[in-house]
Design an enzyme around this catalytic site. Structure first.
Site, PDB file in Angstrom:
ATOM      1  N   ASP A  16       0.824  -1.211   0.000  1.00  0.00           N
ATOM      2  CA  ASP A  16       0.000   0.000   0.000  1.00  0.00           C
ATOM      3  C   ASP A  16       0.860   1.265   0.000  1.00  0.00           C
ATOM      4  O   ASP A  16       1.990   1.244   0.476  1.00  0.00           O
ATOM      5  CB  ASP A  16      -0.902  -0.027   1.249  1.00  0.00           C
ATOM      6  CG  ASP A  16      -2.046   0.966   1.150  1.00  0.00           C
ATOM      7  OD1 ASP A  16      -2.293   1.504   0.051  1.00  0.00           O
ATOM      8  OD2 ASP A  16      -2.690   1.211   2.182  1.00  0.00           O
TER       9      ASP A  16
ATOM     10  N   SER B 271      -6.778  -5.544  -6.453  1.00  0.00           N
ATOM     11  CA  SER B 271      -7.933  -6.156  -5.784  1.00  0.00           C
ATOM     12  C   SER B 271      -9.179  -6.050  -6.660  1.00  0.00           C
ATOM     13  O   SER B 271      -9.223  -5.263  -7.610  1.00  0.00           O
ATOM     14  CB  SER B 271      -8.191  -5.461  -4.441  1.00  0.00           C
ATOM     15  OG  SER B 271      -8.878  -4.235  -4.648  1.00  0.00           O
TER      16      SER B 271
ATOM     17  N   LEU C 134      11.755 -20.362  -4.590  1.00  0.00           N
ATOM     18  CA  LEU C 134      10.814 -19.396  -4.031  1.00  0.00           C
ATOM     19  C   LEU C 134       9.480 -19.558  -4.746  1.00  0.00           C
ATOM     20  O   LEU C 134       9.436 -19.626  -5.971  1.00  0.00           O
ATOM     21  CB  LEU C 134      11.314 -17.961  -4.221  1.00  0.00           C
ATOM     22  CG  LEU C 134      10.328 -16.881  -3.757  1.00  0.00           C
ATOM     23  CD1 LEU C 134      10.225 -16.836  -2.233  1.00  0.00           C
ATOM     24  CD2 LEU C 134      10.712 -15.500  -4.289  1.00  0.00           C
TER      25      LEU C 134
ATOM     26  N   SER D 178      -8.307  -5.577   4.299  1.00  0.00           N
ATOM     27  CA  SER D 178      -8.761  -5.325   2.930  1.00  0.00           C
ATOM     28  C   SER D 178      -9.007  -6.558   2.055  1.00  0.00           C
ATOM     29  O   SER D 178      -8.580  -6.593   0.899  1.00  0.00           O
ATOM     30  CB  SER D 178      -7.783  -4.382   2.225  1.00  0.00           C
ATOM     31  OG  SER D 178      -7.726  -3.152   2.910  1.00  0.00           O
TER      32      SER D 178
ATOM     33  N   ARG E 119      -5.658  -2.252   8.171  1.00  0.00           N
ATOM     34  CA  ARG E 119      -6.810  -2.975   7.616  1.00  0.00           C
ATOM     35  C   ARG E 119      -6.289  -4.202   6.891  1.00  0.00           C
ATOM     36  O   ARG E 119      -5.134  -4.226   6.458  1.00  0.00           O
ATOM     37  CB  ARG E 119      -7.533  -2.100   6.579  1.00  0.00           C
ATOM     38  CG  ARG E 119      -8.212  -0.896   7.106  1.00  0.00           C
ATOM     39  CD  ARG E 119      -9.117  -0.328   6.011  1.00  0.00           C
ATOM     40  NE  ARG E 119      -8.347   0.265   4.929  1.00  0.00           N
ATOM     41  CZ  ARG E 119      -7.973   1.534   4.885  1.00  0.00           C
ATOM     42  NH1 ARG E 119      -8.281   2.342   5.878  1.00  0.00           N
ATOM     43  NH2 ARG E 119      -7.282   1.998   3.868  1.00  0.00           N
TER      44      ARG E 119
ATOM     45  N   HIS F 183       3.346   3.547  -8.766  1.00  0.00           N
ATOM     46  CA  HIS F 183       3.204   2.120  -9.098  1.00  0.00           C
ATOM     47  C   HIS F 183       4.470   1.604  -9.787  1.00  0.00           C
ATOM     48  O   HIS F 183       4.903   0.483  -9.547  1.00  0.00           O
ATOM     49  CB  HIS F 183       1.991   1.905 -10.002  1.00  0.00           C
ATOM     50  CG  HIS F 183       0.691   2.242  -9.329  1.00  0.00           C
ATOM     51  ND1 HIS F 183       0.406   1.894  -8.027  1.00  0.00           N
ATOM     52  CD2 HIS F 183      -0.412   2.912  -9.783  1.00  0.00           C
ATOM     53  CE1 HIS F 183      -0.816   2.332  -7.699  1.00  0.00           C
ATOM     54  NE2 HIS F 183      -1.322   2.955  -8.745  1.00  0.00           N
TER      55      HIS F 183
ATOM     56  N   GLU G 112       0.104 -13.759  11.769  1.00  0.00           N
ATOM     57  CA  GLU G 112       0.514 -12.562  12.488  1.00  0.00           C
ATOM     58  C   GLU G 112       0.473 -11.409  11.492  1.00  0.00           C
ATOM     59  O   GLU G 112       0.704 -11.616  10.296  1.00  0.00           O
ATOM     60  CB  GLU G 112       1.968 -12.711  12.962  1.00  0.00           C
ATOM     61  CG  GLU G 112       2.194 -13.832  13.915  1.00  0.00           C
ATOM     62  CD  GLU G 112       2.330 -13.360  15.354  1.00  0.00           C
ATOM     63  OE1 GLU G 112       2.480 -12.141  15.560  1.00  0.00           O
ATOM     64  OE2 GLU G 112       2.287 -14.208  16.242  1.00  0.00           O
TER      65      GLU G 112
ATOM     66  N   ASN H 269       1.487   3.489  -2.773  1.00  0.00           N
ATOM     67  CA  ASN H 269       2.116   3.974  -4.015  1.00  0.00           C
ATOM     68  C   ASN H 269       1.604   5.361  -4.389  1.00  0.00           C
ATOM     69  O   ASN H 269       2.363   6.227  -4.802  1.00  0.00           O
ATOM     70  CB  ASN H 269       1.805   3.026  -5.187  1.00  0.00           C
ATOM     71  CG  ASN H 269       2.425   1.660  -5.017  1.00  0.00           C
ATOM     72  OD1 ASN H 269       3.209   1.443  -4.111  1.00  0.00           O
ATOM     73  ND2 ASN H 269       2.066   0.736  -5.895  1.00  0.00           N
ATOM     74  N   GLY H 270       0.282   5.547  -4.245  1.00  0.00           N
ATOM     75  CA  GLY H 270      -0.333   6.830  -4.601  1.00  0.00           C
ATOM     76  C   GLY H 270       0.190   7.953  -3.717  1.00  0.00           C
ATOM     77  O   GLY H 270       0.549   9.028  -4.202  1.00  0.00           O
TER      78      GLY H 270
HETATM   79  C1  FPP Z   1      -1.597   0.310  -3.412  1.00  0.00           C
HETATM   80  O1  FPP Z   1      -1.179   1.656  -3.369  1.00  0.00           O
HETATM   81  C2  FPP Z   1      -0.992  -0.366  -4.530  1.00  0.00           C
HETATM   82  C3  FPP Z   1      -1.668  -0.876  -5.599  1.00  0.00           C
HETATM   83  C4  FPP Z   1      -3.134  -0.810  -5.731  1.00  0.00           C
HETATM   84  C5  FPP Z   1      -0.951  -1.506  -6.716  1.00  0.00           C
HETATM   85  C6  FPP Z   1       0.174  -2.444  -6.358  1.00  0.00           C
HETATM   86  C7  FPP Z   1       0.989  -2.575  -7.563  1.00  0.00           C
HETATM   87  C8  FPP Z   1       2.337  -2.501  -7.638  1.00  0.00           C
HETATM   88  C9  FPP Z   1       3.236  -2.420  -6.471  1.00  0.00           C
HETATM   89  C10 FPP Z   1       2.925  -2.447  -8.999  1.00  0.00           C
HETATM   90  C11 FPP Z   1       3.657  -3.580  -9.522  1.00  0.00           C
HETATM   91  C12 FPP Z   1       3.260  -4.918  -9.088  1.00  0.00           C
HETATM   92  C13 FPP Z   1       3.769  -6.032  -9.658  1.00  0.00           C
HETATM   93  C14 FPP Z   1       3.398  -7.353  -9.138  1.00  0.00           C
HETATM   94  C15 FPP Z   1       4.697  -5.965 -10.786  1.00  0.00           C
HETATM   95  P1  FPP Z   1      -2.286   2.789  -3.543  1.00  0.00           P
HETATM   96  O2  FPP Z   1      -2.286   3.193  -4.962  1.00  0.00           O
HETATM   97  O3  FPP Z   1      -3.586   2.328  -2.999  1.00  0.00           O
HETATM   98  O4  FPP Z   1      -1.656   3.920  -2.643  1.00  0.00           O
HETATM   99  P2  FPP Z   1      -2.455   5.051  -1.847  1.00  0.00           P
HETATM  100  O5  FPP Z   1      -3.302   4.349  -0.820  1.00  0.00           O
HETATM  101  O6  FPP Z   1      -1.350   5.854  -1.258  1.00  0.00           O
HETATM  102  O7  FPP Z   1      -3.259   5.794  -2.854  1.00  0.00           O
END
Ligand code: FPP
Length: 240
Positions: free
Chosen positions: A19, A64, A130, A195, A193, A36, A206, A21-22
């Site tokens: 979580d 998701s 792995l 989620s 959470r 991302h 855990e 990235n945004g």
């Molecule tokens: C949650 O951050 C992240 C995601 C919904 C996307 C996860 C995807 C990656 C890490 C990209 C690459 C993955 C692979 C397997 C190559 P968010 O966007 O909900 O962040 P925020 O809550 O800060 O907005």
């Protein structure tokens, strides 16, 4: 317990909710997709480092069933990123002895992406250093309902006795049928959470909630979370 690790020891199966990235992107004035993209780099590093912490199953929540609600630009960008990751990292994953699996409902994914996923699974089938599982269009309730529908049909057809449906039989009807239950679930970015991520499978897991966003997450932080897990004692409801 047959499906889980036991008592003290290292985490064999670690699942991660990636979580933040945004938020990482926003705080730098960058578009969400930049977060991302950086997140995909971190995926590469954590996959590389996981076996050093004694982890042999790593499961990552990449998309998701709720993520379709995001802008079409972001959804498209994420799907492209998955495709690029498979194309760029496929060889390296094979070289490292990783067996790759995908969980989630593929029927809603672009056909090319679904085919790429199937090919990577097939070409890494004999690896076992792995076990990397990537959840795309995954939702725990969705997975459970799918299993219930299939099992109900078996029962209605007289092929399965209701009494024969125990926890092991139910686990075997889920997408994760080939995986042990997670020992440790890590969620980055401070949110506490779960989620809809592996709700049945994580009943005894855990949880480690870490404040860093996923793009700021490092192999050191991963190793630290695994080490903290190893220091704890799980009793699965039994007395010490
Ligand atoms: C949650 O951050 C992240 C995601 C919904 C996307 C996860 C995807 C990656 C890490 C990209 C690459 C993955 C692979 C397997 C190559 P968010 O966007 O909900 O962040 P925020 O809550 O800060 O907005």
């Amino acid at each position: 317990r047959s499906r889980s690790g036991s008592g003290r020891g290292s985490a064999r199966h670690v699942a991660v909710i990636m979580d933040g990235n945004g938020r990482w992107a926003k705080s730098r004035g960058l578009p969400r997709l930049a977060g991302h993209r950086r997140g995909a780099e971190v995926v590469r590093r954590i996959v590389e480092a996981a076996p050093d912490s004694g982890v042999s199953y790593l499961t990552l929540y990449a998309f998701s069933t709720e993520n379709w609600k995001r802008s079409s630009e972001e959804v498209q960008g994420l799907m492209e990123l998955f495709s690029i990751y498979i194309r760029r990292e496929g060889k390296e994953l094979k070289r490292r002895g990783a067996r790759v699996r995908f969980i989630g409902d593929r029927t809603r994914l672009n056909r090319d992406l679904a085919e790429q996923m199937g090919r990577l699974e097939a070409s890494t089938e004999s690896n076992d250093r792995l076990n990397l599982t990537i959840a795309i269009n995954y939702g725990g309730r969705d997975e459970i309902l799918g299993a219930v529908r299939r099992l109900a049909a078996e029962i209605a057809a007289g092929r399965l006795a209701p009494e024969a449906l125990d926890a092991d039989a139910f686990s075997a009807a889920l997408d994760t049928r080939d995986l042990p239950d997670p020992d440790l679930v890590i969620r980055t970015s401070g949110e506490m959470r779960t989620s809809n991520f592996l709700p049945w499978q994580s009943a005894y897991a855990e949880y480690a909630f870490v404040p860093e966003t996923w793009p700021d997450f490092t192999p050191e932080l991963f190793a630290r979370a695994c080490a903290a897990f190893g220091a704890r004692n799980r009793r699965f409801g039994a007395a010490d």
